[in-house]
Design an enzyme around this catalytic site. Structure first.
Site, PDB file in Angstrom:
ATOM      1  N   VAL A 162       0.879  -1.174   0.000  1.00  0.00           N
ATOM      2  CA  VAL A 162       0.000   0.000   0.000  1.00  0.00           C
ATOM      3  C   VAL A 162       0.910   1.215   0.000  1.00  0.00           C
ATOM      4  O   VAL A 162       1.983   1.211   0.587  1.00  0.00           O
ATOM      5  CB  VAL A 162      -0.973   0.075   1.199  1.00  0.00           C
ATOM      6  CG1 VAL A 162      -2.015  -1.020   1.127  1.00  0.00           C
ATOM      7  CG2 VAL A 162      -0.257   0.023   2.519  1.00  0.00           C
ATOM      8  N   SER A 163       0.460   2.254  -0.702  1.00  0.00           N
ATOM      9  CA  SER A 163       1.302   3.446  -0.766  1.00  0.00           C
ATOM     10  C   SER A 163       0.716   4.616   0.007  1.00  0.00           C
ATOM     11  O   SER A 163       1.428   5.565   0.301  1.00  0.00           O
ATOM     12  CB  SER A 163       1.544   3.845  -2.227  1.00  0.00           C
ATOM     13  OG  SER A 163       0.326   4.076  -2.883  1.00  0.00           O
ATOM     14  N   THR A 164      -0.566   4.546   0.361  1.00  0.00           N
ATOM     15  CA  THR A 164      -1.191   5.682   1.039  1.00  0.00           C
ATOM     16  C   THR A 164      -2.106   5.225   2.167  1.00  0.00           C
ATOM     17  O   THR A 164      -2.614   4.109   2.166  1.00  0.00           O
ATOM     18  CB  THR A 164      -2.041   6.527   0.065  1.00  0.00           C
ATOM     19  OG1 THR A 164      -3.146   5.731  -0.367  1.00  0.00           O
ATOM     20  CG2 THR A 164      -1.225   6.990  -1.128  1.00  0.00           C
ATOM     21  N   GLN A 180      -5.613   4.210   0.923  1.00  0.00           N
ATOM     22  CA  GLN A 180      -5.817   2.823   0.515  1.00  0.00           C
ATOM     23  C   GLN A 180      -6.181   1.958   1.711  1.00  0.00           C
ATOM     24  O   GLN A 180      -7.020   1.070   1.606  1.00  0.00           O
ATOM     25  CB  GLN A 180      -4.565   2.279  -0.166  1.00  0.00           C
ATOM     26  CG  GLN A 180      -4.342   2.856  -1.539  1.00  0.00           C
ATOM     27  CD  GLN A 180      -3.051   2.357  -2.159  1.00  0.00           C
ATOM     28  OE1 GLN A 180      -2.027   2.272  -1.488  1.00  0.00           O
ATOM     29  NE2 GLN A 180      -3.110   2.033  -3.432  1.00  0.00           N
TER      30      GLN A 180
END
Length: 87
Positions: free
Chosen positions: A22-24, A27
């Site tokens: 996951v990048s954020t 999310q």
């Protein structure tokens, strides 16, 4: 739902890696949490009778960067398995 195994020529379960990212924080809030991803990978491995070696995770890293530590570990692991190194 019927269970369908993915087998190789010797009829032994194939080895598999899982990969989560996951990048954020958004999310995570939308239900794309690392735990949810891991649960889906484990369920798929059971359903398909795969030998799940490891689930590798990259947290908070953009998918645009291919030099993510977890992704590099995943690629190296798959190279080793493809060459018969199952350690």
């Amino acid at each position: 739902m019927a269970k369908h195994s993915i087998k190789n020529d010797t009829q032994t379960p194939l080895k598999a890696y899982g990969y989560t990212r996951v990048s954020t924080e958004e999310q995570v809030k939308e239900g794309i949490s690392l735990d949810a991803q891991k649960a889906k990978i484990k369920a798929f491995a059971v359903l398909k009778d795969l030998d799940l070696i490891e689930i590798i995770t990259d947290e908070g890293l953009s998918g645009k960067d291919l030099n993510r530590p977890g992704l590099q570990r995943l690629l190296e692991g798959t190279r080793r398995v493809a060459q018969g190194d199952l350690s």
